[in-house]
Design an enzyme around this catalytic site. Structure first.
Site, short mmCIF file in Angstrom:
data_model
loop_
_atom_site.label_atom_id
_atom_site.label_comp_id
_atom_site.label_asym_id
_atom_site.label_seq_id
_atom_site.Cartn_x
_atom_site.Cartn_y
_atom_site.Cartn_z
N TYR A 32 2.53 -3.27 5.72
CA TYR A 32 2.40 -4.44 4.55
C TYR A 32 4.10 -3.98 4.58
O TYR A 32 4.54 -5.46 4.96
CB TYR A 32 2.17 -3.51 3.48
CG TYR A 32 2.29 -4.96 2.40
CD1 TYR A 32 1.33 -5.03 2.38
CD2 TYR A 32 3.22 -4.68 1.14
CE1 TYR A 32 1.43 -6.66 1.63
CE2 TYR A 32 3.12 -5.67 0.44
CZ TYR A 32 2.22 -6.49 0.02
OH TYR A 32 2.53 -7.25 -0.16
N SER B 134 7.18 -9.43 -1.06
CA SER B 134 7.04 -8.42 -1.71
C SER B 134 8.54 -7.70 -2.40
O SER B 134 9.61 -8.01 -0.69
CB SER B 134 6.21 -7.45 -0.95
OG SER B 134 6.05 -6.13 -1.05
#
Length: 246
Positions: free
Chosen positions: A155, A141
């Site tokens: 996250y 990510s």
């Protein structure tokens, strides 16, 4: 275009979004592809039907990578069905975005189980099958490179762990000619994060190009890394983020 003729591939979380785009791109280049799904069997079978329409073998496997045994079982089922495994794409993941004080233990356990433990266990199992020239490609990510605001602590933590895993696997498996890489997508137009969604303008503004990317653009990077042209690329992190980290 790299040829992946006959390469036996597993794409976790391959029923939609980036995973589906990756599965189809690899099949277009000649790979047989298994995809996993958790709930949407119809979507997974739709991806498999498109793979088979290209003349390749496809397989849909239900697997929740948050379950400790699921990752290795999925790898074994793929290798059994295809007669081996050449490429693993760790794409399955979950995201829980919330203020730090609102994150509970269940959130922590779930995100780390899928995004970290599941990737480790799938990679561990795949390493037992991959031949010289094999690939482990993991989807990370852009939030490991730049966290643009609050709410992404858990996250970002889970995706940042994949950097260390990828580099360590490169050292662990390099003598066998197996490469491991990590792809960091930026804002990508998918069902989960549409380019016309309520948070899209802020994400778009964070990129140098001023736009969302497509799942196909991420898939193109994965296909490159899976092919012979990337044989000397390992332990690397590659951004497909429109300049989000610039």
């Amino acid at each position: 275009m790299n040829s992946l003729n006959g390469k036996k591939t597993l794409v976790t979380g391959g029923s939609r979004g980036i995973g589906a785009a990756v599965a189809l791109r690899l099949a277009e280049q000649g790979a047989d592809v298994a995809v996993t799904y958790v709930q949407d069997e119809e979507a997974a079978r739709g991806v498999v039907a498109k793979i088979e329409a290209m003349g390749r073998r496809g397989l849909a496997l239900r697997a929740d990578l948050g379950e400790a045994a699921a990752a290795a079982q999925t790898v074994e089922r793929t290798a059994e069905a295809f007669g081996g495994l050449d490429i693993l794409v760790n794409n399955a993941g979950v995201g829980v975005l919330a203020p730090l004080g609102e994150l509970g233990l269940d959130d922590v356990d779930r995100v780390l189980a899928v995004n970290v433990r599941g990737v480790f266990l799938a990679s561990q199992a795949a390493a037992g099958h991959l031949p010289r020239g094999g690939r482990i490609i993991t989807i990370g990510s852009c939030m490991t490179q730049r966290v643009p605001g609050p709410g992404g602590t858990l996250y970002a933590l889970s995706k940042a762990a994949l950097s260390g895993l990828t580099k360590a696997l490169a050292r662990e498996l390099g003598e066998r000619g197996i490469s491991t890489t990590l792809v960091h997508p930026g804002p990508i137009d998918t069902e989960m994060n549409p380019a016309d969604g309520p948070y899209a303008d802020g994400q778009r503004a964070m990129t140098a190009l001023g736009r969302f990317g497509s799942a196909g653009e991420v898939a193109a990077m994965v296909a490159y890394l899976a092919g012979d042209d990337a044989a000397y690329v390992t332990g690397a992190e590659l951004a497909v983020d429109g300049g989000h980290a610039a």
